[in-house]
Design a protein around this motif. Structure first.
Motif, PDB file in Angstrom:
ATOM      1  N   MET A  30       0.852  -1.187   0.000  1.00  0.00           N
ATOM      2  CA  MET A  30       0.000   0.000   0.000  1.00  0.00           C
ATOM      3  C   MET A  30       0.887   1.235   0.000  1.00  0.00           C
ATOM      4  O   MET A  30       1.825   1.318   0.793  1.00  0.00           O
ATOM      5  N   TRP A  31       0.620   2.179  -0.909  1.00  0.00           N
ATOM      6  CA  TRP A  31       1.358   3.441  -0.914  1.00  0.00           C
ATOM      7  C   TRP A  31       0.504   4.464  -0.207  1.00  0.00           C
ATOM      8  O   TRP A  31      -0.684   4.604  -0.498  1.00  0.00           O
ATOM      9  N   MET A  32       1.107   5.164   0.756  1.00  0.00           N
ATOM     10  CA  MET A  32       0.371   6.125   1.555  1.00  0.00           C
ATOM     11  C   MET A  32       1.183   7.396   1.737  1.00  0.00           C
ATOM     12  O   MET A  32       2.421   7.368   1.746  1.00  0.00           O
ATOM     13  N   ARG A  33       0.448   8.496   1.884  1.00  0.00           N
ATOM     14  CA  ARG A  33       1.061   9.702   2.426  1.00  0.00           C
ATOM     15  C   ARG A  33       0.869   9.684   3.917  1.00  0.00           C
ATOM     16  O   ARG A  33      -0.251   9.510   4.407  1.00  0.00           O
ATOM     17  N   GLY A  34       1.954   9.849   4.635  1.00  0.00           N
ATOM     18  CA  GLY A  34       1.898  10.009   6.084  1.00  0.00           C
ATOM     19  C   GLY A  34       2.509  11.345   6.440  1.00  0.00           C
ATOM     20  O   GLY A  34       3.697  11.572   6.197  1.00  0.00           O
ATOM     21  N   GLY A  35       1.703  12.266   6.990  1.00  0.00           N
ATOM     22  CA  GLY A  35       2.214  13.601   7.281  1.00  0.00           C
ATOM     23  C   GLY A  35       2.710  14.260   6.011  1.00  0.00           C
ATOM     24  O   GLY A  35       2.010  14.328   5.010  1.00  0.00           O
ATOM     25  N   THR A  36       3.964  14.718   6.035  1.00  0.00           N
ATOM     26  CA  THR A  36       4.555  15.380   4.869  1.00  0.00           C
ATOM     27  C   THR A  36       5.504  14.454   4.111  1.00  0.00           C
ATOM     28  O   THR A  36       6.341  14.914   3.342  1.00  0.00           O
ATOM     29  N   SER A  37       5.383  13.162   4.336  1.00  0.00           N
ATOM     30  CA  SER A  37       6.180  12.167   3.617  1.00  0.00           C
ATOM     31  C   SER A  37       5.247  11.182   2.931  1.00  0.00           C
ATOM     32  O   SER A  37       4.034  11.185   3.158  1.00  0.00           O
ATOM     33  N   LYS A  38       5.810  10.332   2.087  1.00  0.00           N
ATOM     34  CA  LYS A  38       5.017   9.221   1.559  1.00  0.00           C
ATOM     35  C   LYS A  38       5.942   8.070   1.226  1.00  0.00           C
ATOM     36  O   LYS A  38       7.155   8.241   1.050  1.00  0.00           O
ATOM     37  N   GLY A  39       5.352   6.868   1.170  1.00  0.00           N
ATOM     38  CA  GLY A  39       6.165   5.698   0.886  1.00  0.00           C
ATOM     39  C   GLY A  39       5.341   4.432   0.884  1.00  0.00           C
ATOM     40  O   GLY A  39       4.106   4.457   0.898  1.00  0.00           O
TER      41      GLY A  39
END
Length: 343
Positions: free
Chosen positions: A1-10
């Motif tokens: 799963m690709w997600m944005r978390g806060g001001t990052s993503k991965g």
């Protein structure tokens, strides 16, 4: 799963879907991101450390936690995968991922997910919006560095002091003189070196691009970082992404203070969650370089806006009567971007 978390993503992976052998795991993740390559053209990475991150999630064996979270930084232009630090931004997506993957059951309109952070041995609680029995990413919370709004993800950390260095102040001092520069060496979730921007010959209001182009500044920062790393019980940090170098100046937009953070060799477009918490904690130390320029709220519960190039990150510090930080929290958001098969 690709997600944005806060001001990052991965990429967010179940541990059971990755090789058990660390060497094989890291080789796979380098291929996934397209590293080493400055453009990461042959992978999913976005040509920035902020978009070349991985969360590895598994059910927790701990009685006080729901899941274990291992953060891995996949370097962009080097064949290196590091577990030497935590990431509070990617942490913002862990609770939702755990619910989506069936590791945690929905418990009402909001579901608290207890997360054991394997990198540091600490615990966080993430509050995930779960109306109607499933994760909702829509909401009214806005965070600087991310366009639009999304569901709020409050993160409250159990004691994170000394997460990597063994103590909040690894040298025992509020201020040290290193290479002729006054610094605070602090670890309240992220090992950072706090110093005045003016002491490095800059204002602290420059753009990240301008600072990245300043080779003289970066060389001085690296000399300082290598010296501080040893003092912080981190050993030789030449190949490590910690400590972060956080230069501070007076706030410009009503916050506590302004930051320019190197992570460690490029200037962050914002500031990492744990780096912001550590910097805010340093501001409460009377001898710290940041204390002399910071605007500190009154009361035992202090909400401090740590300013950065793209706005501010709100830190919540719960203090005792002597203004010693007891608990730290952060408001983040997350969004599911893609769920499928990577080749």
């Amino acid at each position: 799963m690709w997600m944005r978390g806060g001001t990052s993503k991965g990429g967010y992976f179940l541990a059971s879907d990755l090789p058990v052998d660390e060497g094989a795991r890291d080789a796979l993740l380098l291929r996934v991101m397209g590293s080493p390559d400055a453009r990461q053209i042959d992978g999913m990475g976005g040509a920035s450390p902020l978009t070349s991150k991985v969360a590895v999630i598994s059910p927790s064996a701990r009685d006080d936690c729901d899941v274990d979270y291992l953060f891995l930084q996949v370097f962009v232009d080097r064949a290196l995968v590091s577990d030497a630090q935590n990431c509070g931004n990617i942490l913002a997506g862990v609770g939702a991922f755990a619910i989506e993957r069936g590791l945690v059951s929905v418990a009402g309109e909001t579901t608290d997910v207890r997360i054991f952070m394997r990198n540091t041995g600490q615990v966080a609680t993430a509050g995930i919006a779960t109306p109607g029995g499933k994760v909702s990413y829509a909401g009214a919370e806005a965070i600087d560095g991310v366009p639009g709004t999304a569901a709020a993800v409050p993160l409250v950390f159990d004691d994170v002091a000394g997460s990597m260095c063994g103590a909040l102040l690894p040298t025992g001092n509020e201020v040290d003189l290193v290479e002729g520069v006054e610094v605070t060496l602090i670890d309240n979730g992220m090992p950072i070196v706090v110093l005045r921007a003016a002491d490095m010959g800059i204002s602290g209001y420059e753009t990240p691009a301008d600072l990245d182009a300043d080779e003289g500044l970066k060389a001085r920062l690296e000399v300082l970082r290598l010296a501080c790393g040893k003092m912080m019980n981190l050993g030789d940090v030449t190949e490590k992404s910690v400590p972060k170098m956080t230069m501070v100046a007076s706030a410009r937009h009503g916050g506590a203070f302004m930051t320019r953070s190197f992570i460690p060799h490029r200037c962050h477009d914002t500031i990492g969650v744990f780096a912001a918490v550590s910097a805010a904690t340093a501001a409460l130390l009377p001898a710290s370089p940041v204390a002399t320029i910071a605007t500190i709220p009154q009361g035992a519960r202090k909400v401090m806006a740590v300013e950065h190039p793209n706005g501010a990150t709100a830190c919540v510090l719960e203090c005792d009567d002597d203004d010693r930080v007891q608990k730290a929290g952060m408001m983040r958001t997350a969004r599911k971007l893609f769920d499928g098969m990577i080749f």
